[in-house]
Design a protein around this motif. Structure first.
Motif, PDB file in Angstrom:
ATOM      1  N   TYR A 207      33.229  35.842  55.896  1.00 21.60           N
ATOM      2  CA  TYR A 207      34.324  34.885  56.051  1.00 21.60           C
ATOM      3  C   TYR A 207      35.595  35.528  56.597  1.00 21.60           C
ATOM      4  CZ  TYR A 207      35.365  37.056  51.546  1.00 21.60           C
ATOM      5  OH  TYR A 207      35.594  37.970  50.546  1.00 21.60           O
ATOM      6  N   TYR A 208      35.570  36.809  56.878  1.00 22.29           N
ATOM      7  CA  TYR A 208      36.769  37.494  57.364  1.00 22.29           C
ATOM      8  C   TYR A 208      37.129  36.976  58.761  1.00 22.29           C
ATOM      9  CZ  TYR A 208      35.730  40.471  53.409  1.00 22.29           C
ATOM     10  OH  TYR A 208      35.472  40.910  52.149  1.00 22.29           O
ATOM     11  N   GLY A 209      38.390  36.716  58.947  1.00 28.40           N
ATOM     12  CA  GLY A 209      38.838  36.112  60.196  1.00 28.40           C
ATOM     13  C   GLY A 209      38.815  34.607  60.159  1.00 28.40           C
ATOM     14  N   GLY A 210      38.303  34.052  59.057  1.00 27.41           N
ATOM     15  CA  GLY A 210      38.261  32.603  58.888  1.00 27.41           C
ATOM     16  C   GLY A 210      38.860  32.197  57.554  1.00 27.41           C
ATOM     17  N   GLN A 211      38.394  31.074  57.042  1.00 25.70           N
ATOM     18  CA  GLN A 211      38.894  30.571  55.764  1.00 25.70           C
ATOM     19  C   GLN A 211      38.088  31.189  54.616  1.00 25.70           C
ATOM     20  OE1 GLN A 211      41.495  28.589  55.863  1.00 25.70           O
ATOM     21  NE2 GLN A 211      41.740  28.230  53.679  1.00 25.70           N
ATOM     22  N   PRO A 212      38.725  31.904  53.677  1.00 24.66           N
ATOM     23  CA  PRO A 212      37.984  32.513  52.558  1.00 24.66           C
ATOM     24  C   PRO A 212      37.537  31.452  51.556  1.00 24.66           C
ATOM     25  CG  PRO A 212      40.338  32.856  52.279  1.00 24.66           C
ATOM     26  CD  PRO A 212      40.172  32.225  53.627  1.00 24.66           C
ATOM     27  N   PRO A 213      36.581  31.803  50.703  1.00 32.92           N
ATOM     28  CA  PRO A 213      36.055  30.856  49.709  1.00 32.92           C
ATOM     29  C   PRO A 213      37.011  30.696  48.522  1.00 32.92           C
ATOM     30  CG  PRO A 213      34.942  32.958  49.476  1.00 32.92           C
ATOM     31  CD  PRO A 213      35.854  33.087  50.662  1.00 32.92           C
ATOM     32  N   GLU A 214      38.141  30.078  48.770  1.00 30.13           N
ATOM     33  CA  GLU A 214      39.187  29.990  47.755  1.00 30.13           C
ATOM     34  C   GLU A 214      38.753  29.159  46.550  1.00 30.13           C
ATOM     35  OE1 GLU A 214      42.640  28.562  49.764  1.00 30.13           O
ATOM     36  OE2 GLU A 214      43.171  30.539  50.561  1.00 30.13           O
ATOM     37  N   ASP A 215      38.052  28.059  46.786  1.00 33.92           N
ATOM     38  CA  ASP A 215      37.644  27.199  45.666  1.00 33.92           C
ATOM     39  C   ASP A 215      36.697  27.950  44.724  1.00 33.92           C
ATOM     40  OD1 ASP A 215      39.169  25.161  46.666  1.00 33.92           O
ATOM     41  OD2 ASP A 215      37.492  24.090  47.600  1.00 33.92           O
ATOM     42  N   GLY A 216      35.734  28.657  45.304  1.00 33.61           N
ATOM     43  CA  GLY A 216      34.777  29.390  44.485  1.00 33.61           C
ATOM     44  C   GLY A 216      35.422  30.529  43.724  1.00 33.61           C
ATOM     45  N   LEU A 217      36.296  31.284  44.393  1.00 35.00           N
ATOM     46  CA  LEU A 217      36.957  32.400  43.727  1.00 35.00           C
ATOM     47  C   LEU A 217      37.915  31.895  42.651  1.00 35.00           C
ATOM     48  CD1 LEU A 217      37.425  35.429  43.524  1.00 35.00           C
ATOM     49  CD2 LEU A 217      39.155  35.239  45.331  1.00 35.00           C
ATOM     50  N   SER A 218      38.600  30.791  42.916  1.00 32.10           N
ATOM     51  CA  SER A 218      39.494  30.214  41.918  1.00 32.10           C
ATOM     52  C   SER A 218      38.717  29.808  40.671  1.00 32.10           C
ATOM     53  CB  SER A 218      40.216  28.998  42.504  1.00 32.10           C
ATOM     54  OG  SER A 218      41.017  28.370  41.527  1.00 32.10           O
ATOM     55  N   LEU A 219      37.550  29.179  40.863  1.00 32.40           N
ATOM     56  CA  LEU A 219      36.726  28.786  39.722  1.00 32.40           C
ATOM     57  C   LEU A 219      36.244  30.010  38.955  1.00 32.40           C
ATOM     58  CD1 LEU A 219      35.214  26.718  38.040  1.00 32.40           C
ATOM     59  CD2 LEU A 219      33.404  26.696  39.778  1.00 32.40           C
ATOM     60  N   ALA A 220      35.866  31.068  39.680  1.00 30.44           N
ATOM     61  CA  ALA A 220      35.420  32.299  39.022  1.00 30.44           C
ATOM     62  C   ALA A 220      36.535  32.880  38.164  1.00 30.44           C
ATOM     63  CB  ALA A 220      34.971  33.316  40.065  1.00 30.44           C
ATOM     64  N   ARG A 221      37.741  32.851  38.683  1.00 33.43           N
ATOM     65  CA  ARG A 221      38.882  33.364  37.923  1.00 33.43           C
ATOM     66  C   ARG A 221      39.163  32.501  36.705  1.00 33.43           C
ATOM     67  NH1 ARG A 221      41.541  37.795  36.362  1.00 33.43           N
ATOM     68  NH2 ARG A 221      43.779  37.447  36.092  1.00 33.43           N
ATOM     69  N   MET A 222      39.038  31.210  36.831  1.00 35.49           N
ATOM     70  CA  MET A 222      39.255  30.314  35.692  1.00 35.49           C
ATOM     71  C   MET A 222      38.270  30.636  34.566  1.00 35.49           C
ATOM     72  SD  MET A 222      39.874  26.792  37.853  1.00 35.49           S
ATOM     73  CE  MET A 222      39.873  25.691  36.431  1.00 35.49           C
ATOM     74  N   ILE A 223      37.006  30.837  34.944  1.00 38.44           N
ATOM     75  CA  ILE A 223      35.988  31.183  33.940  1.00 38.44           C
ATOM     76  C   ILE A 223      36.347  32.509  33.280  1.00 38.44           C
ATOM     77  CG2 ILE A 223      33.565  31.786  33.585  1.00 38.44           C
ATOM     78  CD1 ILE A 223      32.956  29.983  36.044  1.00 38.44           C
ATOM     79  N   GLY A 224      36.716  33.478  34.107  1.00 37.23           N
ATOM     80  CA  GLY A 224      37.064  34.787  33.579  1.00 37.23           C
ATOM     81  C   GLY A 224      38.257  34.736  32.654  1.00 37.23           C
ATOM     82  N   HIS A 225      39.242  33.940  33.009  1.00 32.83           N
ATOM     83  CA  HIS A 225      40.458  33.918  32.198  1.00 32.83           C
ATOM     84  C   HIS A 225      40.190  33.339  30.816  1.00 32.83           C
ATOM     85  CE1 HIS A 225      44.712  34.780  32.222  1.00 32.83           C
ATOM     86  NE2 HIS A 225      44.919  33.677  31.537  1.00 32.83           N
ATOM     87  N   ILE A 226      39.268  32.415  30.731  1.00 27.82           N
ATOM     88  CA  ILE A 226      38.891  31.890  29.408  1.00 27.82           C
ATOM     89  C   ILE A 226      38.338  33.017  28.543  1.00 27.82           C
ATOM     90  CG2 ILE A 226      37.340  30.328  28.174  1.00 27.82           C
ATOM     91  CD1 ILE A 226      37.439  28.514  30.669  1.00 27.82           C
ATOM     92  N   LEU A 227      37.570  33.918  29.168  1.00 33.94           N
ATOM     93  CA  LEU A 227      36.993  35.040  28.430  1.00 33.94           C
ATOM     94  C   LEU A 227      38.066  36.009  27.955  1.00 33.94           C
ATOM     95  CD1 LEU A 227      34.007  35.859  30.819  1.00 33.94           C
ATOM     96  CD2 LEU A 227      33.944  34.490  28.736  1.00 33.94           C
TER      97      LEU A 227
END
Length: 499
Positions: A207-227
């Motif tokens: 995805y470099y040079g384009g739009q990164p997977p922001e929705d997926g990474l944001s969800l991953a961070r949300m899950i992690g932050h709960i932990l």
């Protein structure tokens, strides 16, 4: 005295020009290593402390970058008169291999293609991260770290340092971590990775040079932050309060403050972190297992360590519960390794090692205050009674030492000669060692306390003590410079004192 800041800091870079062999068997390099340092390295290079960061951290552990709205991620722990006191210690923090903040990782340019590595970046382990850190420490000219510390993934790195490079670490202070990633921890990491990889914008990592997977990474961070939090901390911080409304919406928009908070954390994270780095680092955490998949016991994993340990757990941490820290303690004790166990009493959960700096300052400083002479004794060249003054002066100059123990043929202490003694003997035309050395010498023993040595230095107005064992054999030397920088923060003797 009041705690201070290390001030404005710039991240530095060192490029290791060769390759390292990764645990996967692949050779990889050259490698850029982003790092920051705080405080000053003493002449003996004995006061260096390596700080290892957690999953989302980086080399910027303390101080401020120009234009930043907040300081480094462990600024409450690193600085003048703080837990890792930069008036005494030379503190180092580097971005891990596989990261996205200056050290070579998936976003870095692959020299063979001229494009970002993406998934062509090799899968790495915590041990690989430590191998790269060791190259940086070697580059800085440091043979042995005074201490290595970190929490979570940083704690894993600290443990790996003590196991992989046992002669390079004097004190190991892992916090909120484990020696073996558990099935539950691996499961949570897989869910987070799938959140990233399920985002259509991930594009198999390209995805470099384009739009990164922001929705997926944001969800991953949300899950992690709960932990990272605890049930009690979330109850205290949010309760069941609604966000900017008086009643339920009866749809799937954001109703609760806790929902809004998680969205905020996720959205903020994607602006500062690379999705592929997230995948690689969580996989490295999965692979962390000091027993090598059960091939050896945890006790056997620690059978070569020489560091003293402070193991810190958190009472409310359910990501890395305290029983995992206690397993490390038991394995160290089985090897007769000196280990102290402490728990941070906190409702903040896993994140407490980032927040509870008051408790940590007490715990860490109390641990380091127990240091004995053998922990900071310095190797020093030894001259014989029949060594010529000229030869002794050459040894002193090449070793950059101002005090040299003088030994008998059997290796026992016969006296000590100083730079002042040699200068005087040259001026007077003397050539014999026994005419200028001091025979009546105040000494220290390996198990003697630092406080005892400090009192001897003050009483006799001297700046170095030969360290001898029970039989009188020379084991090294302890200097007031080391003691001053590591423990007292001030000079305890006159600059040109002569034994």
């Amino acid at each position: 005295m009041e705690e201070g800041s290390v001030g404005i800091i710039e991240t530095e870079k060192y490029t290791y020009p060769k390759t390292i062999e990764l645990d996967s068997g692949k050779d990889f390099g050259p490698i850029d290593i982003a790092y920051e340092t705080y405080g000053e390295l003493n002449e003996e290079k004995s006061n260096a402390i390596l700080i290892c960061h957690a999953l989302s951290g980086d080399a910027h552990a303390a101080g401020w970058h120009k234009g930043d709205e907040k300081p480094g991620w462990w600024d409450n722990m690193i600085g003048p008169r703080k837990t890792f006191d930069t008036d005494r210690y030379f503190v180092i923090c580097s971005n891990v291999l596989g990261g996205c903040k200056g050290t070579t990782g998936p976003p870095s340019i692959n020299p063979e293609t001229g494009e970002s590595y993406g998934l062509d970046f090799p899968v790495i382990t915590v041990s690989d991260m430590v191998k790269v850190q060791k190259k940086l420490i070697d580059h800085l000219g440091i043979d042995q770290l005074f201490a290595v510390s970190g929490g979570s993934l940083g704690g894993m790195q600290a443990l790996d340092w003590a196991v992989s490079f046992p002669d390079s670490v004097r004190f190991c202070i892992p916090m909120a971590t484990t020696a073996i990633s558990s099935p539950q921890q691996i499961a949570f990491n897989e869910v987070r990775r799938r959140a990233v990889m399920s985002d259509p914008k991930w594009r198999e990592g390209d995805y470099y040079g384009g739009q990164p997977p922001e929705d997926g990474l944001s969800l991953a961070r949300m899950i992690g932050h709960i932990l990272f939090l605890s049930d009690e901390s979330m109850r205290q911080k949010f309760g069941r309060r609604l966000k900017d409304k008086e009643e339920y919406s009866f749809d799937f928009s954001t109703d609760f403050e806790v929902e809004s908070y998680l969205h905020y954390k996720g959205d903020k994270f994607v602006k500062n972190f690379d999705a592929n780095s997230y995948l690689y680092i969580t996989r490295a955490i999965d692979y962390f297992d000091l027993t090598n998949g059960g091939e050896i016991s945890l006790e056997e994993a620690f059978d070569r360590v020489s560091a003293k340990f402070l193991i810190v757990a958190i009472t409310s941490d359910w990501l890395y519960p305290s029983y995992q820290s206690k397993d490390i303690v038991k394995a160290l004790q089985a090897n007769d390794v000196e280990v102290t166990y402490s728990e941070i009493k906190s409702s903040y959960g896993h994140d407490a090692f980032l927040i509870e700096h008051g408790q940590l300052k007490y715990i860490v400083r109390n641990f380091l205050s127990r240091i004995s002479v053998r922990d900071i004794v310095t190797d020093v060249p030894i001259v014989r009674k029949d060594t010529s003054i000229k030869k002794a002066s050459e040894i002193m100059i090449s070793s950059e030492q101002t005090h040299l123990p003088v030994s008998t043929k059997g290796g026992k202490l016969a006296g000590i000669i100083t730079a002042w003694d040699i200068a005087k003997s040259v001026a007077e035309g003397r050539e014999s060692m026994d005419k200028v050395m001091t025979g009546e010498v105040v000494t220290a023993t390996p198990d003697e306390s630092i406080n005892s040595v400090t009192e001897k230095m003050k009483k006799h107005n001297i700046s170095a003590l030969p360290v001898v064992d029970e039989s009188g054999k020379i084991k090294g030397i302890i200097t007031s410079d080391i003691i001053s920088q590591l423990f007292t923060g001030e000079k305890i003797f006159t600059e040109n004192s002569n034994p």
